[in-house]
Design an enzyme around this catalytic site. Structure first.
Site, PDB file in Angstrom:
ATOM      1  N   HIS A  46       0.829  -1.206   0.000  1.00  0.00           N
ATOM      2  CA  HIS A  46       0.000   0.000   0.000  1.00  0.00           C
ATOM      3  C   HIS A  46       0.868   1.262   0.000  1.00  0.00           C
ATOM      4  O   HIS A  46       0.577   2.234  -0.701  1.00  0.00           O
ATOM      5  CB  HIS A  46      -0.915  -0.003   1.225  1.00  0.00           C
ATOM      6  CG  HIS A  46      -1.787   1.203   1.325  1.00  0.00           C
ATOM      7  ND1 HIS A  46      -2.831   1.447   0.457  1.00  0.00           N
ATOM      8  CD2 HIS A  46      -1.763   2.257   2.185  1.00  0.00           C
ATOM      9  CE1 HIS A  46      -3.421   2.584   0.785  1.00  0.00           C
ATOM     10  NE2 HIS A  46      -2.786   3.094   1.832  1.00  0.00           N
ATOM     11  N   GLU A  68      -2.783  -5.402  -4.035  1.00  0.00           N
ATOM     12  CA  GLU A  68      -3.695  -5.132  -2.928  1.00  0.00           C
ATOM     13  C   GLU A  68      -5.003  -5.903  -3.064  1.00  0.00           C
ATOM     14  O   GLU A  68      -5.532  -6.451  -2.091  1.00  0.00           O
ATOM     15  CB  GLU A  68      -4.007  -3.634  -2.856  1.00  0.00           C
ATOM     16  CG  GLU A  68      -2.942  -2.808  -2.172  1.00  0.00           C
ATOM     17  CD  GLU A  68      -3.393  -1.369  -2.001  1.00  0.00           C
ATOM     18  OE1 GLU A  68      -2.991  -0.762  -1.001  1.00  0.00           O
ATOM     19  OE2 GLU A  68      -4.156  -0.867  -2.840  1.00  0.00           O
ATOM     20  N   ASN A 349      26.259 -20.887  -5.171  1.00  0.00           N
ATOM     21  CA  ASN A 349      27.172 -22.012  -5.345  1.00  0.00           C
ATOM     22  C   ASN A 349      26.911 -23.085  -4.295  1.00  0.00           C
ATOM     23  O   ASN A 349      26.934 -24.286  -4.590  1.00  0.00           O
ATOM     24  CB  ASN A 349      28.619 -21.505  -5.247  1.00  0.00           C
ATOM     25  CG  ASN A 349      29.639 -22.579  -5.510  1.00  0.00           C
ATOM     26  OD1 ASN A 349      29.939 -23.387  -4.646  1.00  0.00           O
ATOM     27  ND2 ASN A 349      30.185 -22.604  -6.717  1.00  0.00           N
TER      28      ASN A 349
END
Length: 622
Positions: A46, A68, A349
């Site tokens: 928001h 939202e 990795n």
């Protein structure tokens, strides 16, 4: 919109909110009923929507708006968050992050139409039991005063029901850049067909879309205390470039302090001595305060890593418990930014090549859930960042086989290397023991890039591993990049600076006590054999005949020690690290340059490279 100070503020605060969203989504993935995490996601989304709308970054605002709508029934408890919804929210968050970066840098506006359609579709499916409608009105582009027509359409809609979530907001309908399209949510008992007819009759309306979907959230406006990014009070934001300039000037002032001390020395004027001592003390205190300003918790950079590990593990079908410790430890902000990419590679990795699949771990008698740790701790005048896993470990024989096959070492040399020296082979350019390439790592640009970046930061990389039990990478770094304490040494008539963080002690050794060992030399220090390397040979200059005694500085890197034979010591000094643009033929033994208190330049020796070159000198490839 050109990049402005407001754009920089938007970028900084939005990055913080994106970090909050990622952290909360990860919490939801582990605990789908975590209402606190749901509320955190919603507040951050928001806030980003509001900031983006204020900056007129329409693409970001529309994407946040769609997020939202999907989050609202979850926040209200009407729906459970499913895995598909969570993955969609992760993808949308990535879109917001990209949109924020591009918008703030005056790039091409974000085209989030595809992900918005997916969000809207998911929201509509979840809200199919409600009576709310999503209404989109498109006005004639040639219509005079389109904003007035939009107001009239909204007034007509309010006669049909309750209007919520108008986009763009009503106070922007009169702006010159209003494009003639307005959307809102409508709670109404009137059929969609009648709503469409009434709105088309307003005039200059060429299309009206009325679709069932979830209602706009009735969000309470947050106060300034509702979000860490919006807190004010005793904190201000400062451009990092200004801090860099301040630190550089502070470094120059430190040099002036040292020069004053040397020039004044013992004086017949007590007042002058007192003034110089006071100035020196004040400069030292100012230096410490300036350096503290640049220090930030490691967590500000580490916060993005849980999401990265989670995505890599999902892509590879692995189960990983990622543990972060020491996020509160403060390090130089510039250093943290620079070490971010090397840490990303080490983490990927570890997930790709270190931790096994659940089936492999089960067959090896291990828990299916692998453990990956990222830890940071203070160590003397520096810091250690450790990336460790409980995976398959590194095969010493596999590394040696690959190194011999690539011509990096000879078979006879391979037989003499210690584990530490074997693992250092992994940092050679392009070296890899992996025969496969994945989307996560293993593309031939590996630990050499990490090692080089760490070296340029004045640090070192240590590797340890046990087959079947896991691997650990330790990155040792100074606390700051700008100013460090150094020992000044002389070799072949030239003064060099050696960071004190790596100096264990100095020693004066009888030449008669030096013994040959393999292709190198050693001497006993408190009963322990210490390899002795002549700095002359590393620099490629002719060494003079030895006298009765040899002057050496003992360097310590992790659990390794070597002694560097030099001509003489010239003292200690705080030095300011300067940018170092090396030429093609510059020895990699240097990591930077500085200006000494007397105004003369000096190169800074890199301890990690000294160890690597010393190993090569002791065990030449034959």
């Amino acid at each position: 919109m050109k990049r402005t100070d407001y754009s920089d503020i938007f970028l900084t605060e939005s990055r913080e909110h994106v970090s909050v969203i990622n952290e909360a989504l990860l919490a939801l993935e582990a605990e789908p009923d975590n209402s606190t995490a749901i509320a955190s996601v919603f507040r951050a989304v928001h806030t980003i929507k509001g900031m983006a709308a204020a900056m007129r970054y329409t693409g970001v605002a529309e994407l946040a708006h769609a997020m939202e709508q999907l989050l609202d029934p979850i926040r209200s408890g009407d729906q459970k968050i499913e895995d598909d919804t969570l993955q969609l929210l992760f993808s949308a968050t990535d879109g917001v992050e990209r949109g924020v970066e591009v918008a703030a840098d005056d790039g091409e506006p974000l085209d989030a139409s595809a992900i918005i359609r997916r969000l809207n579709a998911a929201a509509a499916l979840g809200a199919s039991a409600t009576d709310s409608l999503n209404v989109v009105i498109r006005l004639d582009a040639a219509a005079p005063l389109p904003g007035v027509r939009a107001f009239l359409a909204l007034r007509e809609a309010r006669e049909l029901g309750t209007v919520m979530g108008v986009h763009p907001s009503e106070d922007r309908l009169g702006d010159d850049d209003f494009q003639g399209t307005i959307s809102f949510w409508l709670d109404s008992t009137v059929s969609p067909e009648i709503i469409r007819e009434r709105l088309l009759a307003v005039g200059d309306v060429i299309d009206v879309s009325v679709e069932a979907a979830g209602p706009e959230v009735g969000v309470e406006e947050m106060g300034t205390g509702g979000s860490p990014a919006l807190r004010r009070g005793r904190f201000i934001r400062v451009d990092l470039n200004r801090l860099d300039r301040l630190v550089n000037q502070m470094g120059e002032l430190v040099l002036v302090r040292d020069r004053l001390r040397r020039e004044v020395g013992p004086s017949a004027n007590p007042g002058l001595e007192e003034a110089v001592a006071l100035a020196a003390r004040l400069i030292s205190e100012m230096r410490n305060e300036v350096m503290r300003v640049r220090m930030v918790p490691a967590g500000q950079v580490f916060d993005r890593f849980p999401r990265l590990v989670r995505d890599a593990a999902r892509a590879l079908g692995k189960a990983v418990d990622f543990i972060v410790q020491g996020s509160e430890i403060e390090l130089d902000r510039t250093l943290l930014d620079e070490i971010g990419d090397p840490l990303v590679h080490l983490l990927r990795n570890a997930v790709d090549h270190g931790i096994e699949t659940p089936a492999e771990r089960n067959a090896a008698g291990k828990p299916e859930l692998g453990t990956l740790r990222l830890e940071v701790e203070r160590e003397g005048s520096g810091a250690v960042i450790r990336v460790s896993d409980d995976g398959r470990g590194i095969s010493r024989d596999g590394v040696l086989e690959a190194a011999v096959a690539r011509g990096l070492i000879s078979p006879s040399t391979a037989a003499h290397l210690s584990d530490e020296e074997v693992f250092r082979l992994l940092t050679r350019a392009g070296f890899t023991t992996s025969a496969r390439v994945t989307d996560v790592s293993g593309r031939g640009v590996g630990l050499d890039v990490v090692a080089n970046r760490v070296r340029l930061l004045g640090g070192s990389l240590d590797i340890s591993s046990q087959p079947g039990r896991g691997t650990a990478f330790e990155v040792r770094l100074p606390l700051t990049l700008a100013i460090l304490r150094a020992m000044l040494i002389r070799c072949d008539g030239v003064v060099y600076a050696l960071p004190l963080a790596y100096v264990s002690e100095t020693a004066e050794v009888s030449a008669a006590d030096i013994r040959a060992a393999g292709a190198g030399e050693v001497f006993l220090l408190r009963g322990e054999p210490i390899p002795l390397i002549r700095l002359h040979s590393l620099l490629g200059v002719e060494a003079p005949p030895r006298g009765t005694n040899v002057v050496a500085v003992v360097l310590e890197l992790g659990d390794q020690c070597i002694a560097l034979e030099i001509d003489d010591f010239t003292g200690q000094q705080e030095i300011v690290v300067k940018e170092f643009d090396s030429t093609v033929d510059t020895l990699r033994i240097f990591s930077g340059a500085t200006i000494l208190a007397d105004g003369s330049p000096a190169l800074i020796l890199d301890a990690d490279s000294v160890f690597s070159m010393a190993a090569g000198a002791a065990f030449p490839h034959s």
